[in-house]
Scaffold this motif. Structure first.
Motif, PDB file in Angstrom:
ATOM      1  N   ALA A   1      46.128 -43.051  32.030  1.00  0.00           N
ATOM      2  CA  ALA A   1      46.999 -42.271  32.918  1.00  0.00           C
ATOM      3  C   ALA A   1      48.217 -43.058  33.379  1.00  0.00           C
ATOM      4  CB  ALA A   1      46.206 -41.794  34.126  1.00  0.00           C
ATOM      5  N   GLY A   2      48.290 -44.338  33.034  1.00  0.00           N
ATOM      6  CA  GLY A   2      49.455 -45.126  33.415  1.00  0.00           C
ATOM      7  C   GLY A   2      49.292 -45.963  34.649  1.00  0.00           C
ATOM      8  N   VAL A   3      48.052 -46.206  35.074  1.00  0.00           N
ATOM      9  CA  VAL A   3      47.792 -47.062  36.231  1.00  0.00           C
ATOM     10  C   VAL A   3      47.751 -48.515  35.756  1.00  0.00           C
ATOM     11  CG1 VAL A   3      46.157 -47.628  38.069  1.00  0.00           C
ATOM     12  CG2 VAL A   3      46.532 -45.228  37.403  1.00  0.00           C
ATOM     13  N   ASP A   4      48.487 -49.382  36.443  1.00  0.00           N
ATOM     14  CA  ASP A   4      48.594 -50.780  36.024  1.00  0.00           C
ATOM     15  C   ASP A   4      47.666 -51.721  36.760  1.00  0.00           C
ATOM     16  OD1 ASP A   4      50.886 -50.634  34.101  1.00  0.00           O
ATOM     17  OD2 ASP A   4      51.858 -49.783  35.864  1.00  0.00           O
ATOM     18  N   VAL A   5      47.316 -51.408  38.006  1.00  0.00           N
ATOM     19  CA  VAL A   5      46.459 -52.279  38.803  1.00  0.00           C
ATOM     20  C   VAL A   5      45.767 -51.415  39.849  1.00  0.00           C
ATOM     21  CG1 VAL A   5      48.416 -52.875  40.304  1.00  0.00           C
ATOM     22  CG2 VAL A   5      46.381 -54.342  40.307  1.00  0.00           C
ATOM     23  N   VAL A   6      44.522 -51.752  40.179  1.00  0.00           N
ATOM     24  CA  VAL A   6      43.796 -51.015  41.211  1.00  0.00           C
ATOM     25  C   VAL A   6      43.274 -51.981  42.257  1.00  0.00           C
ATOM     26  CG1 VAL A   6      43.101 -49.215  39.592  1.00  0.00           C
ATOM     27  CG2 VAL A   6      41.531 -51.096  40.060  1.00  0.00           C
ATOM     28  N   THR A   7      43.192 -51.508  43.481  1.00  0.00           N
ATOM     29  CA  THR A   7      42.442 -52.220  44.504  1.00  0.00           C
ATOM     30  C   THR A   7      41.051 -51.611  44.593  1.00  0.00           C
ATOM     31  OG1 THR A   7      42.290 -52.831  46.851  1.00  0.00           O
ATOM     32  CG2 THR A   7      43.387 -50.749  46.325  1.00  0.00           C
ATOM     33  N   MET A   8      40.057 -52.477  44.745  1.00  0.00           N
ATOM     34  CA  MET A   8      38.693 -52.004  44.989  1.00  0.00           C
ATOM     35  C   MET A   8      38.149 -52.569  46.299  1.00  0.00           C
ATOM     36  SD  MET A   8      36.877 -51.757  41.232  1.00  0.00           S
ATOM     37  CE  MET A   8      35.437 -50.912  41.949  1.00  0.00           C
ATOM     38  N   ALA A   9      39.056 -53.025  47.137  1.00  0.00           N
ATOM     39  CA  ALA A   9      38.654 -53.479  48.473  1.00  0.00           C
ATOM     40  C   ALA A   9      38.500 -52.244  49.350  1.00  0.00           C
ATOM     41  CB  ALA A   9      39.702 -54.427  49.046  1.00  0.00           C
ATOM     42  N   ASN A  10      37.294 -51.697  49.367  1.00  0.00           N
ATOM     43  CA  ASN A  10      37.032 -50.495  50.148  1.00  0.00           C
ATOM     44  C   ASN A  10      35.545 -50.419  50.491  1.00  0.00           C
ATOM     45  OD1 ASN A  10      35.669 -49.071  47.857  1.00  0.00           O
ATOM     46  ND2 ASN A  10      37.745 -49.067  46.983  1.00  0.00           N
ATOM     47  N   ASN A  11      35.154 -49.361  51.163  1.00  0.00           N
ATOM     48  CA  ASN A  11      33.784 -49.215  51.646  1.00  0.00           C
ATOM     49  C   ASN A  11      32.891 -48.448  50.675  1.00  0.00           C
ATOM     50  OD1 ASN A  11      35.473 -46.973  52.347  1.00  0.00           O
ATOM     51  ND2 ASN A  11      33.877 -46.209  53.707  1.00  0.00           N
ATOM     52  N   HIS A  12      33.267 -48.441  49.377  1.00  0.00           N
ATOM     53  CA  HIS A  12      32.410 -47.827  48.360  1.00  0.00           C
ATOM     54  C   HIS A  12      32.225 -48.700  47.124  1.00  0.00           C
ATOM     55  CE1 HIS A  12      31.778 -43.944  50.289  1.00  0.00           C
ATOM     56  NE2 HIS A  12      33.051 -44.004  50.680  1.00  0.00           N
ATOM     57  N   ALA A  13      32.914 -49.813  47.038  1.00  0.00           N
ATOM     58  CA  ALA A  13      32.881 -50.628  45.823  1.00  0.00           C
ATOM     59  C   ALA A  13      31.500 -51.196  45.523  1.00  0.00           C
ATOM     60  CB  ALA A  13      33.890 -51.767  45.926  1.00  0.00           C
ATOM     61  N   LEU A  14      30.665 -51.375  46.547  1.00  0.00           N
ATOM     62  CA  LEU A  14      29.309 -51.912  46.364  1.00  0.00           C
ATOM     63  C   LEU A  14      28.255 -50.856  46.690  1.00  0.00           C
ATOM     64  CD1 LEU A  14      31.056 -54.634  46.726  1.00  0.00           C
ATOM     65  CD2 LEU A  14      28.874 -55.667  47.343  1.00  0.00           C
ATOM     66  N   ASP A  15      28.582 -49.599  46.477  1.00  0.00           N
ATOM     67  CA  ASP A  15      27.653 -48.524  46.836  1.00  0.00           C
ATOM     68  C   ASP A  15      26.312 -48.626  46.112  1.00  0.00           C
ATOM     69  OD1 ASP A  15      29.152 -47.300  48.756  1.00  0.00           O
ATOM     70  OD2 ASP A  15      29.707 -45.551  47.556  1.00  0.00           O
ATOM     71  N   TYR A  16      26.281 -49.320  44.989  1.00  0.00           N
ATOM     72  CA  TYR A  16      25.023 -49.483  44.255  1.00  0.00           C
ATOM     73  C   TYR A  16      24.603 -50.951  44.173  1.00  0.00           C
ATOM     74  CZ  TYR A  16      24.647 -44.575  43.319  1.00  0.00           C
ATOM     75  OH  TYR A  16      24.482 -43.214  43.491  1.00  0.00           O
ATOM     76  N   GLY A  17      24.935 -51.687  45.220  1.00  0.00           N
ATOM     77  CA  GLY A  17      24.451 -53.046  45.351  1.00  0.00           C
ATOM     78  C   GLY A  17      25.321 -54.093  44.690  1.00  0.00           C
ATOM     79  N   PRO A  18      24.900 -55.362  44.746  1.00  0.00           N
ATOM     80  CA  PRO A  18      25.713 -56.476  44.241  1.00  0.00           C
ATOM     81  C   PRO A  18      26.079 -56.356  42.762  1.00  0.00           C
ATOM     82  CG  PRO A  18      23.889 -57.287  45.582  1.00  0.00           C
ATOM     83  CD  PRO A  18      23.652 -55.825  45.390  1.00  0.00           C
ATOM     84  N   SER A  19      25.219 -55.720  41.963  1.00  0.00           N
ATOM     85  CA  SER A  19      25.554 -55.573  40.541  1.00  0.00           C
ATOM     86  C   SER A  19      26.801 -54.720  40.335  1.00  0.00           C
ATOM     87  CB  SER A  19      24.380 -54.962  39.769  1.00  0.00           C
ATOM     88  OG  SER A  19      24.070 -53.667  40.251  1.00  0.00           O
ATOM     89  N   SER A  20      27.183 -53.955  41.362  1.00  0.00           N
ATOM     90  CA  SER A  20      28.407 -53.160  41.281  1.00  0.00           C
ATOM     91  C   SER A  20      29.623 -54.052  41.068  1.00  0.00           C
ATOM     92  CB  SER A  20      28.606 -52.349  42.568  1.00  0.00           C
ATOM     93  OG  SER A  20      27.522 -51.482  42.837  1.00  0.00           O
ATOM     94  N   VAL A  21      29.569 -55.277  41.598  1.00  0.00           N
ATOM     95  CA  VAL A  21      30.729 -56.169  41.495  1.00  0.00           C
ATOM     96  C   VAL A  21      30.881 -56.708  40.082  1.00  0.00           C
ATOM     97  CG1 VAL A  21      31.806 -58.275  42.334  1.00  0.00           C
ATOM     98  CG2 VAL A  21      30.571 -56.793  43.929  1.00  0.00           C
ATOM     99  N   SER A  22      29.839 -57.347  39.574  1.00  0.00           N
ATOM    100  CA  SER A  22      29.952 -57.948  38.242  1.00  0.00           C
ATOM    101  C   SER A  22      30.195 -56.895  37.174  1.00  0.00           C
ATOM    102  CB  SER A  22      28.679 -58.743  37.921  1.00  0.00           C
ATOM    103  OG  SER A  22      27.521 -57.915  37.994  1.00  0.00           O
TER     104      SER A  22
END
Length: 350
Positions: free
Chosen positions: A110-131
Motif C-alpha cells: 500500500a506504500g507504507v514505508d515505516v510503522v510504529t508499534m509502540a502501542n497498547n496492543h503490540a504484545l496482546d499475545y505475549g512476549p512472542s509477539s515481539v520476536s
C-alpha cells in the motif's frame, strides 16, 4: 511506491536494520547546508480485526483507498495497532488484536514505508509477539520503531536518507494497561515497547536528543491521550513540550480513536491525535472520522501542512470529496482551538 520504497532501502544509505544506524557520517553544519524538501505522510491506527480480517487473504488490495496519499509522499508512516504473531495466548485485557505476518506485505504493497508499534496492543499475545513481529517486518522489508528485543532496539530510531536529507523516526507509547506496564516495557534483556509512562520520559528525551545530533529532521510517533477525548491531556502537552525542547521537529500521535488538533509549537509541528485509520469502527460517528496529514520538511523547517480528509467505511479509510471534504477539513482545523498550538510556526530563538 513499492519500487520507491525498495530504492530507499537499497540505494540511499538507509539504516535497514531495526536497530539504530551507526557509522554514517554526520551531516554538514547547518550554515553550510541547503536543505531539500521531503514530504512525509502520517495516518493513524491500523488493525485487521473483525470485518477486516479476511482482507489479508490478498495483501495487495488489503488497505483502503485513502492509503494512496501515503504512497504519494516520500515517506509514509502509520501506527500498527496489533500483535503480529500466530503464537501465544491473549493477555488479560479487554481488547486483544492479532494479525498474521502477511500484514507487513499488505502495508508495503500500500506504500507504507515505516510503522510504529509502540502501542497498547503490540504484545496482546505475549512476549512472542515481539520476536515474531520483528522477524516478519524484516522479511517484508518494513522498518518498525518503538518495538524491540530490548530497550536499546525499542528506543532506536529508523533513519532514512531521501535526496540527501537524513530523517529519523522514533516511536513510544504513554499508554499500556497498568497491570502490564512492567512486562510490556522494553528493558535490558526484555522485549517490549518503548514506553514514556507517568512522566518517566527521560529515556525517550535522550533518544530524541541523540537523533538530533545526526539527523536533519527528527520525527516522533507517540501513542497517548484519553479515549474519545478530542483535546490533549496535560500528560500529552508536557510530553510534547519535553520532546520539542530535546530537538523533535515533528510529533504525531494516536490512540484516542478520535481526531485531535494539529499545529505548531514554536517551529515544530505537532498533531495530537490522528484517530483511527483502517479499523473496525462502525460507519458514522467521530470514531470513523479519519485522514492523512502530509507535511513538508526541509531540515528543521516544517511547512505546508495538508489534511486529506476521509471516512472509515466498512473498516476502510475512504477519501472524502466536494462539500463533505470541505466540512471535514473545517472540523479538523477547528480541533486546534483547544490544543494550545498555532496555525503558523514561531521561529526558534537564536
Amino acid at each position: 511506491m513499492r519500487g520507491r520504497a525498495a530504492g530507499l532501502v537499497a540505494g540511499l544509505g538507509v539504516c535497514v536494520s531495526l536497530a539504530a544506524c551507526s557509522g554514517e557520517p554526520k551531516p554538514e553544519p547547518e550554515a553550510a547546508r541547503t536543505h531539500t524538501p521531503v514530504t512525509i505522510a502520517f495516518a493513524g491506527d491500523v488493525h485487521f480485526a473483525g470485518v477486516l480480517a479476511d482482507r489479508l487473504s490478498n495483501p495487495a488490495t488489503a488497505m483502503g483507498p485513502l492509503t494512496s496519499v501515503l504512497a504519494s509522499a516520500d515517506i509514509g508512516v502509520l501506527n500498527l495497532e496489533t500483535a503480529v504473531t500466530t503464537r501465544g495466548a491473549p493477555q488479560a485485557k479487554q481488547f486483544t488484536f492479532r494479525s498474521p505476518p502477511v500484514v507487513f506485505d499488505a502495508l508495503k504493497d500500500a506504500g507504507v514505508d515505516v510503522v510504529t508499534m509502540a502501542n497498547n496492543h503490540a504484545l496482546d499475545y505475549g512476549p512472542s509477539s515481539v520476536s515474531d513481529a520483528l522477524a516478519a517486518a524484516q522479511t517484508a522489508g518494513v522498518p518498525v520503531v518503538g518495538l524491540g528485543s530490548d530497550d536499546q532496539q525499542a528506543f532506536a530510531p529508523w533513519v532514512t536518507t531521501v535526496r540527501g536529507e537524513r530523517v529519523a523516526f522514533l516511536g513510544a507509547t504513554a499508554v499500556v494497561d497498568d497491570s502490564l506496564v512492567k512486562t510490556w516495557s522494553a528493558g535490558p534483556g526484555q522485549p517490549g515497547v518503548a514506553t514514556a509512562i507517568d512522566g518517566q520520559n527521560q529515556r525517550l528525551v535522550d533518544a530524541v536528543r541523540a537523533a538530533r545530533a545526526t539527523a536533519d529532521t527528527v520525527v516522533v510517533e507517540l501513542h497517548y491521550g484519553k479515549d474519545l477525548t478530542t483535546c490533549p491531556t496535560a500528560v500529552q502537552r508536557q510530553l510534547v513540550t519535553d520532546l520539542v525542547a530535546a530537538g523533535a521537529d515533528i510529533v504525531v500521535g494516536q490512540h484516542a480513536h478520535v481526531l485531535l488538533g494539529g499545529g505548531y509549537l514554536g517551529s515544530a509541528y505537532v498533531h495530537y491525535g490522528m484517530g483511527n485509520f483502517q479499523f473496525y469502527a462502525s460507519n458514522g460517528g467521530t470514531k470513523t472520522e479519519t485522514g492523512v496529514l502530509v507535511l513538508t520538511a526541509a531540515g528543521r523547517t516544517v511547512s505546508a501542512p495538508e489534511w486529506h480528509p476521509g471516512r472509515i467505511v466498512d473498516g476502510l479509510p475512504t477519501p472524502l470529496t466536494g462539500a463533505a471534504a470541505t466540512t471535514a477539513t473545517d472540523r479538523w482545523e477547528g480541533l486546534r482551538g483547544c490544543s494550545g498550538l498555532t496555525a503558523e510556526p514561531t521561529p526558534q530563538a537564536g
